[in-house]
Scaffold this motif. Sequence first.
Motif, PDB file in Angstrom:
ATOM      1  N   GLU A 175     -35.010   3.204  34.250  1.00  0.00           N
ATOM      2  CA  GLU A 175     -35.256   1.755  34.392  1.00  0.00           C
ATOM      3  C   GLU A 175     -35.861   1.443  35.751  1.00  0.00           C
ATOM      4  O   GLU A 175     -36.748   0.596  35.857  1.00  0.00           O
ATOM      5  N   MET A 176     -35.394   2.147  36.798  1.00  0.00           N
ATOM      6  CA  MET A 176     -35.942   1.928  38.132  1.00  0.00           C
ATOM      7  C   MET A 176     -37.403   2.357  38.179  1.00  0.00           C
ATOM      8  O   MET A 176     -38.235   1.686  38.774  1.00  0.00           O
ATOM      9  N   ARG A 177     -37.724   3.469  37.533  1.00  0.00           N
ATOM     10  CA  ARG A 177     -39.118   3.945  37.530  1.00  0.00           C
ATOM     11  C   ARG A 177     -39.995   2.933  36.797  1.00  0.00           C
ATOM     12  O   ARG A 177     -41.092   2.626  37.253  1.00  0.00           O
ATOM     13  N   LYS A 178     -39.515   2.412  35.662  1.00  0.00           N
ATOM     14  CA  LYS A 178     -40.288   1.410  34.899  1.00  0.00           C
ATOM     15  C   LYS A 178     -40.534   0.172  35.763  1.00  0.00           C
ATOM     16  O   LYS A 178     -41.654  -0.349  35.788  1.00  0.00           O
ATOM     17  N   ALA A 179     -39.520  -0.283  36.465  1.00  0.00           N
ATOM     18  CA  ALA A 179     -39.639  -1.461  37.309  1.00  0.00           C
ATOM     19  C   ALA A 179     -40.605  -1.221  38.472  1.00  0.00           C
ATOM     20  O   ALA A 179     -41.308  -2.135  38.896  1.00  0.00           O
TER      21      ALA A 179
END
Length: 181
Positions: free
Chosen positions: A175-179
Amino acid sequence: MVRGLNKAAKYHAVLENDKKYDGIFYCATKNTGMYCRPSCAVRPSSRKECFFFTTVKGAKLSGYQACKRCRPGRIKSDLSLKILNNIDAGAVNDKGVRGLADSLHISERHLRRIVHDRTGVSPLHLDREKRLAKAKLLITQTNLPIVEVAFTVEFSSLRQFNDVFKRTFKISPREMRKAAH
């Protein structure tokens, strides 16, 4: 000035016996001819009698002698820097806290106390924070697979990495990478 502190702030740290400034500056007193750590229990002189030095050597060259109570010439600050540098280099992860303490010829309890006094956290917590900060950087600024990030920052399993990461940042690595992208 020492690291952005003016004389008033340094004197306040001495009055408060603030340990976090130990090794950052030393307070010399004109009327006693002695220099101390900021955390020394000896009552300081008036503000106008105090002079501040960034090193023990500077205080000695100016003619001051080391306090016999707090022993500012001792290598406690050097030891704490050595400990923190070893933790940064991954010693806690490689050897464990006991192994690091043994390699520095000090007790595990003493090592924990020094780290806690300097940082406010345990050696294990400090090591984990360092590895998670590196992982966050790798996740947001590279395209390395998450599993490679986990092993690069020396977690023993992907599951452990995901659990610790999510507990710390309240978001999964994916999720952090997507954000970030």
